[in-house]
Every structure is written in C-alpha cells, then in structure tokens.
Design a protein around this motif. Structure first.
Motif, PDB file in Angstrom:
ATOM      1  N   VAL A 221      83.071  27.347 -26.962  1.00  0.00           N
ATOM      2  CA  VAL A 221      81.711  27.760 -26.621  1.00  0.00           C
ATOM      3  C   VAL A 221      81.410  29.075 -27.330  1.00  0.00           C
ATOM      4  O   VAL A 221      82.224  30.004 -27.314  1.00  0.00           O
ATOM      5  CB  VAL A 221      81.568  27.938 -25.100  1.00  0.00           C
ATOM      6  N   SER A 222      80.250  29.134 -27.960  1.00  0.00           N
ATOM      7  CA  SER A 222      79.868  30.348 -28.689  1.00  0.00           C
ATOM      8  C   SER A 222      79.022  31.239 -27.775  1.00  0.00           C
ATOM      9  O   SER A 222      77.819  31.015 -27.595  1.00  0.00           O
ATOM     10  CB  SER A 222      79.077  29.973 -29.957  1.00  0.00           C
ATOM     11  N   ILE A 223      79.662  32.234 -27.207  1.00  0.00           N
ATOM     12  CA  ILE A 223      78.988  33.168 -26.292  1.00  0.00           C
ATOM     13  C   ILE A 223      78.909  34.529 -26.961  1.00  0.00           C
ATOM     14  O   ILE A 223      79.941  35.104 -27.324  1.00  0.00           O
ATOM     15  CB  ILE A 223      79.759  33.293 -24.965  1.00  0.00           C
ATOM     16  N   PRO A 224      77.717  35.067 -27.138  1.00  0.00           N
ATOM     17  CA  PRO A 224      77.614  36.424 -27.704  1.00  0.00           C
ATOM     18  C   PRO A 224      78.334  37.432 -26.815  1.00  0.00           C
ATOM     19  O   PRO A 224      78.260  37.356 -25.589  1.00  0.00           O
ATOM     20  CB  PRO A 224      76.095  36.679 -27.718  1.00  0.00           C
ATOM     21  N   ARG A 225      79.046  38.354 -27.426  1.00  0.00           N
ATOM     22  CA  ARG A 225      79.829  39.316 -26.640  1.00  0.00           C
ATOM     23  C   ARG A 225      78.932  40.168 -25.741  1.00  0.00           C
ATOM     24  O   ARG A 225      79.371  40.612 -24.669  1.00  0.00           O
ATOM     25  CB  ARG A 225      80.653  40.213 -27.569  1.00  0.00           C
ATOM     26  N   GLU A 226      77.694  40.362 -26.137  1.00  0.00           N
ATOM     27  CA  GLU A 226      76.787  41.184 -25.323  1.00  0.00           C
ATOM     28  C   GLU A 226      76.098  40.382 -24.221  1.00  0.00           C
ATOM     29  O   GLU A 226      75.291  40.916 -23.453  1.00  0.00           O
ATOM     30  CB  GLU A 226      75.736  41.848 -26.211  1.00  0.00           C
ATOM     31  N   LEU A 267      84.576  16.316 -18.206  1.00  0.00           N
ATOM     32  CA  LEU A 267      84.462  16.435 -16.749  1.00  0.00           C
ATOM     33  C   LEU A 267      85.456  17.454 -16.198  1.00  0.00           C
ATOM     34  O   LEU A 267      85.133  18.234 -15.297  1.00  0.00           O
ATOM     35  CB  LEU A 267      84.685  15.070 -16.104  1.00  0.00           C
ATOM     36  N   ARG A 268      86.661  17.458 -16.731  1.00  0.00           N
ATOM     37  CA  ARG A 268      87.646  18.432 -16.276  1.00  0.00           C
ATOM     38  C   ARG A 268      87.243  19.852 -16.659  1.00  0.00           C
ATOM     39  O   ARG A 268      87.438  20.798 -15.880  1.00  0.00           O
ATOM     40  CB  ARG A 268      89.015  18.084 -16.874  1.00  0.00           C
ATOM     41  N   ARG A 269      86.680  20.010 -17.836  1.00  0.00           N
ATOM     42  CA  ARG A 269      86.216  21.330 -18.252  1.00  0.00           C
ATOM     43  C   ARG A 269      85.063  21.786 -17.350  1.00  0.00           C
ATOM     44  O   ARG A 269      84.964  22.966 -16.984  1.00  0.00           O
ATOM     45  CB  ARG A 269      85.769  21.306 -19.710  1.00  0.00           C
ATOM     46  N   LEU A 270      84.190  20.849 -16.998  1.00  0.00           N
ATOM     47  CA  LEU A 270      83.075  21.179 -16.112  1.00  0.00           C
ATOM     48  C   LEU A 270      83.590  21.653 -14.758  1.00  0.00           C
ATOM     49  O   LEU A 270      83.120  22.674 -14.217  1.00  0.00           O
ATOM     50  CB  LEU A 270      82.178  19.950 -15.944  1.00  0.00           C
ATOM     51  N   ARG A 271      84.558  20.951 -14.216  1.00  0.00           N
ATOM     52  CA  ARG A 271      85.123  21.345 -12.926  1.00  0.00           C
ATOM     53  C   ARG A 271      85.810  22.714 -13.030  1.00  0.00           C
ATOM     54  O   ARG A 271      85.729  23.532 -12.107  1.00  0.00           O
ATOM     55  CB  ARG A 271      86.095  20.274 -12.434  1.00  0.00           C
ATOM     56  N   SER A 272      86.462  22.959 -14.165  1.00  0.00           N
ATOM     57  CA  SER A 272      87.092  24.274 -14.372  1.00  0.00           C
ATOM     58  C   SER A 272      86.037  25.376 -14.426  1.00  0.00           C
ATOM     59  O   SER A 272      86.262  26.486 -13.930  1.00  0.00           O
ATOM     60  CB  SER A 272      87.910  24.266 -15.667  1.00  0.00           C
ATOM     61  N   ALA A 273      84.898  25.068 -15.019  1.00  0.00           N
ATOM     62  CA  ALA A 273      83.817  26.064 -15.087  1.00  0.00           C
ATOM     63  C   ALA A 273      83.276  26.369 -13.691  1.00  0.00           C
ATOM     64  O   ALA A 273      83.010  27.539 -13.359  1.00  0.00           O
ATOM     65  CB  ALA A 273      82.701  25.553 -15.992  1.00  0.00           C
ATOM     66  N   LYS A 425      96.653  23.402 -18.073  1.00  0.00           N
ATOM     67  CA  LYS A 425      95.454  22.782 -18.647  1.00  0.00           C
ATOM     68  C   LYS A 425      94.205  23.551 -18.223  1.00  0.00           C
ATOM     69  O   LYS A 425      93.292  23.783 -19.030  1.00  0.00           O
ATOM     70  CB  LYS A 425      95.369  21.322 -18.205  1.00  0.00           C
ATOM     71  N   LYS A 426      94.148  23.957 -16.955  1.00  0.00           N
ATOM     72  CA  LYS A 426      92.985  24.708 -16.484  1.00  0.00           C
ATOM     73  C   LYS A 426      92.893  26.068 -17.179  1.00  0.00           C
ATOM     74  O   LYS A 426      91.784  26.548 -17.461  1.00  0.00           O
ATOM     75  CB  LYS A 426      93.054  24.875 -14.969  1.00  0.00           C
ATOM     76  N   LEU A 427      94.042  26.679 -17.441  1.00  0.00           N
ATOM     77  CA  LEU A 427      94.040  27.926 -18.205  1.00  0.00           C
ATOM     78  C   LEU A 427      93.483  27.681 -19.597  1.00  0.00           C
ATOM     79  O   LEU A 427      92.673  28.475 -20.096  1.00  0.00           O
ATOM     80  CB  LEU A 427      95.452  28.496 -18.294  1.00  0.00           C
ATOM     81  N   ARG A 428      93.899  26.573 -20.212  1.00  0.00           N
ATOM     82  CA  ARG A 428      93.420  26.257 -21.566  1.00  0.00           C
ATOM     83  C   ARG A 428      91.915  26.000 -21.566  1.00  0.00           C
ATOM     84  O   ARG A 428      91.212  26.442 -22.478  1.00  0.00           O
ATOM     85  CB  ARG A 428      94.171  25.039 -22.109  1.00  0.00           C
ATOM     86  N   TYR A 429      91.416  25.303 -20.576  1.00  0.00           N
ATOM     87  CA  TYR A 429      89.974  25.053 -20.509  1.00  0.00           C
ATOM     88  C   TYR A 429      89.203  26.368 -20.346  1.00  0.00           C
ATOM     89  O   TYR A 429      88.171  26.578 -20.992  1.00  0.00           O
ATOM     90  CB  TYR A 429      89.641  24.129 -19.331  1.00  0.00           C
ATOM     91  N   THR A 430      89.699  27.234 -19.477  1.00  0.00           N
ATOM     92  CA  THR A 430      89.012  28.513 -19.267  1.00  0.00           C
ATOM     93  C   THR A 430      89.056  29.355 -20.536  1.00  0.00           C
ATOM     94  O   THR A 430      88.073  30.024 -20.881  1.00  0.00           O
ATOM     95  CB  THR A 430      89.650  29.261 -18.086  1.00  0.00           C
TER      96      THR A 430
END
Length: 517
Positions: A221-226, A267-273, A425-430
C-alpha cells in the motif's frame, strides 16, 4: 495537465443473470423510487484501438456509439481505482451522421497527444462491437441525489466471437457515491447481483485476445509518510477490497486456483487491517464486516486446500510411483471432493451475502463510517496523528505476539506451531500496509527473512491441512485410509527436516533489529 472532461462518470456496475434483471425491473422497491419515466434505446458501440489494444493498455477507451441516426464519440480514461464504483474522465462529442470512425480533432490537444503516444504509429481501427438494449430511468434519492438506473441486455462481439451482457449500471448524476451503494444494497435484496469490476471495453478486449482473467497479487500500500491515521486506514481497506474483487473473475471465470488464493489473501489482509486499527474503529459495523470476511474466507478455503493437497501433497508422491493404484484412488477421491468444494466456493462468492458484504464495506469507506453522526472522528486525536507513529505501535504489537509464543519454540506442540504460523502471517500482512513508509534499504533484509520463515511454516501447515483431508476421505472411503497414512508418513519425514530449518531461520529473524524503531 488534461483539460477538464465534459463530465466525470461515476458508475457502479452490477452483473446478474437475465431473469434477475427482469425481477429488478418489475420490483416494487424500484417503482417506489421517485424519478422520471423509463426509456428504451438500442445502443450500438464500436470501440477503436490498435491491433494490440495499446489505447486500452494505457487507460484509454475510445468508442463511437450509434443511437438512432446520431453518432456520439466518447473517450474514457482509466478509473481512479478507489473502489467498486468507477470514477473516470469522460469526453463526449457529437459526430457527423455520415462518418465512419472517430474524429480525434474533437478532443483536447493533450488527449490527442496521449492517444498518439499510446498508439506508437499503429492503425486505430474498429476492434470490437457491443449491441445493447438499454432501458434507463432517472431515480432520486432521499437526500436529493440523482442516479441513472440502466438495465443492459445484449452482446459484445470480437474476432467472430461473442459474449452476453446482462447487467445493471448505476451512474451518479448528482450526489455522493454512497448513494450508489445504498441503491445497490436495496437492489441486492431483490435478486442475486454481483459487483462488476470490468467495463464492456475490457471484457471485449479479453474476448478479442482470447484471454482468461488473470489473478493479481497485492502490492504494498502506498501511504504518504505525512498522511494521517484516518487516511491510511481508508487507503488500506480500499486496497484490500480492490484486491478481493479484482480476483473474482480469475477464480471463477478462469477457474484459477491462484485467483481463489488471492481472494483468500485479500480477506485475511482485510481482517488484519480491522485488528490493526481496532483501538480506533471498534463498532458493530466493523464487527459485522469482520465476521463476514471470516465466513467468506472459510467458504472458499476448502477449495484452495484441495488444490494444494492435489498439487503439493499427492503429486510428488505419485511422481515417484505413477502406478501406485491405492494412491491413484486417493487422488481420484480428492479430485471429486475438490469439485464439490469449488462448487461451494462459487456459490458463496456469487451469493447475495457476498454482494452485501462488498457493498457494505464500500459504503463504510465512502461515508467514513468510523466517524460519528456529525462526521467527526470518534477518536479525533488518534485519527489525526501521523501514520508513522501509529504504524510503529501496530507493528510492535504484532511482533510481540510472535515473540511471546516463540519464546520456547523448541518445545512447541503442533497446534502451537500452527498458531505461530498465523501470527507470522498477520505480522507480514501488517508490514505490507506500512512498509512503504520506510526506506527500502532498511526493510529488504527483514522482509526476506520473514518471507522465508513464512514459507517454511506454510509447508508445515500444508501437512496439517493434509491430515484433515486424509481423515475426511478415510472416513468416507475406509479403503483409502492405508494409502493416506503412507502419504502422510512421506510428508512427515520432510516436515521434520523443515522444522529444523525453521528453528534456524527463526533465530536469525529474532536477532535482527526491527526497522520501524
């Protein structure tokens, strides 16, 4: 910079079977909506491109539509990719009725230049045709918004082939995209509908090329640092939703095991979010969506498990003895079970429950449903904080859960190893959500070690999954118990070696510095 389009097209596409279109058209819920009278038109659209579809590859769709004696040229640019509802630029111009093709002079100079650059000197000529019978009416929402509701029936043709079109198009004329999702939720209660992610032009291009939909992996995911925490949360959820929907066609039109796998990853990434941001966003709505994501993960999971079982568990053993009849019988039984599991997965993904889940998540995102009724953040301080600080805390929490369980890794039982795999896996998704906030040089080695560790634990998990499948098949067919036991013994020998490797890799991973601190 491009000149402003004559309009921005914000549209939500819903696909369905022809009988569902008729149920929607005749529904009382639709007739109760205030609006204009329905009108029907025959629309013939000719799409122009180079032989290799260079325009579409560069996000441009050029068509000439015939509506009675009128000819209307339309150029559409790529969607912003922010969710199920597409938001794209649209330039329209009336053409002479006696013409044959498009007139690029009716476009702004910068767009003509963009077309020429994309075409690279290639001939721009007709490549596909759609013939659609459209019944449309304007409906008004309770908040004063206006939506064009259209029922499209017809065909798309290219290279002597054709595919049917049966869909609803909801185009926002005035109001907010949330209005589209609310109307779609109403319609989804009337008939089975699916959120469509591909335009007619995109479907026609695939037909012309003979392409099957391809699985797509999630990118970081491309999130601006600011960015603020709230903006990061919205970006991450939208990214997960797009990843899920972009793989549906690959999974079920292309019968792609990888497409199904990527849906499960999404779906797993969504749940991790949801978990990562739960301190700020806990609500009944989020809990409901998390439960639905878990249901769908399980609903499609068995089909993926059988794919892995056949490809990674049985295939290597049969390769050593292709004439082993008991193992071949086990494979045949597994193939039959896989067919049934895929049918169940297809039913779940094409269900009204799945559609409602997708639309509710899209509505939550568009309305920023984590805010209070006045549009304010419920946890203003947390949501307004810089995302980098939040990311470090979220990653610390995930890493702490991993290291706590792995403290006595040599003594872990099988069930604990499985739990450790899930925590890794959850650490990797985060990490995938926030890794773009940090210099690549600092993250590369860490991610490589984590990915390698995940791969080893994944192989161990495949064995655990294989135990479950062999037990199920053995109960249904007792004669398969013996070859199943031999199969598991083969992989258990491999697993013991893999576990030794996992221990070494874990110590290397544990001893490195977390790059986010």
């Amino acid at each position: 910079m491009d000149r402003e389009p004559s309009d921005r097209e914000i549209e939500l596409k819903l696909e369905c079977e022809p009988d569902a279109l008729e149920r929607v058209r005749r529904s009382r819920a639709l007739t109760r909506l205030k609006g204009g009278k329905a009108s029907a038109k025959n629309l013939r659209s000719i799409y122009f491109d180079t032989e290799d579809f260079a325009l579409m590859e560069n996000g441009l769709a050029l068509r000439v539509r015939e509506v009675g004696a009128r000819r209307i040229q339309t150029l559409k640019t790529e969607s912003d990719g922010k969710g199920p509802a597409s938001d794209r630029g649209e330039w329209e111009a009336a053409l002479a009725s006696d013409g044959n093709g498009p007139d690029l002079n009716r476009l702004p100079a910068n767009l003509r230049s963009r077309i020429r650059k994309a075409a690279r000197g290639g001939d721009i000529s007709p490549r596909l045709v759609s013939d659609i019978r459209r019944t449309a009416r304007l409906v008004r929402t309770e908040d004063g918004g206006e939506i064009e509701f259209a029922i499209d029936r017809g065909t798309i043709r290219a290279n002597g082939l054709e595919i049917p079109v049966s869909e609803l198009e909801l185009e926002l004329k005035r109001g907010e995209p949330a209005d589209l999702y609310r109307l779609a939720l109403t319609l989804a209660d009337i008939a089975p509908l699916r959120v469509g992610m591909r335009s007619k032009a995109e479907r026609g291009r695939a037909l012309a090329r003979g392409e099957r939909p391809q699985a797509t992996r999630a990118e970081a995911v491309s999130i601006p640092r600011e960015a603020r925490v709230e903006d990061a949360y919205a970006l991450i959820l939208r990214h997960c939703l797009t990843h899920l929907l972009s793989n549906e066609a690959a999974a079920f039109e292309g019968a792609s095991s990888e497409g199904l796998h990527q849906m499960r990853v999404a779906l797993r990434r969504l749940r991790s979010a949801f978990v990562a941001f739960s301190g700020l966003t806990r609500s009944d709505a989020v809990d409901d969506m998390a439960r639905e994501a878990k249901w769908l993960t399980r609903a499609i999971g068995q089909a993926r498990d059988y794919d892995v079982f056949l490809a990674e568990i049985i295939a290597p053993v049969i390769a050593e003895d292709p004439d082993d009849k008991p193992l071949l019988a086990l494979r045949t039984a597994a193939e039959k079970a896989r067919t049934e599991a895929w049918a169940a997965a297809r039913a779940a993904v094409r269900s009204a429950r799945m559609t409602r889940f997708v639309l509710q998540l899209a509505l939550y995102l568009d309305e920023r449903g984590w805010r209070d009724g006045e549009g304010r953040e419920k946890e203003a301080g947390g949501f307004r904080a810089p995302v980098a600080e939040f990311a470090a805390d979220a990653l610390d929490k995930r890493l702490k859960k991993v290291t706590k369980l792995a403290r006595d890794i040599d003594a872990l039982e099988i069930s604990d190893r499985h739990e450790l795999r899930k925590r890794l896996k959850k650490l990797r998704y985060t990490l995938s959500f926030f890794v773009g906030l940090y210099p690549r040089a600092e993250t590369k080695a860490y991610l490589q070690r984590l990915t390698g560790l995940q791969d080893v634990f994944g192989a161990l998990n495949d064995l655990e999954m294989a135990h479950g499948i062999v037990n199920d098949l053995g109960r249904a067919h007792p004669r398969l118990a013996a070859p199943g036991a031999r199969l598991l013994a083969f992989h258990e020998r491999r697993a013991r070696k893999a576990w030794t490797s996992a221990l070494k890799m874990w110590r290397n991973f544990r001893d490195q510095q977390a790059f986010w601190r």
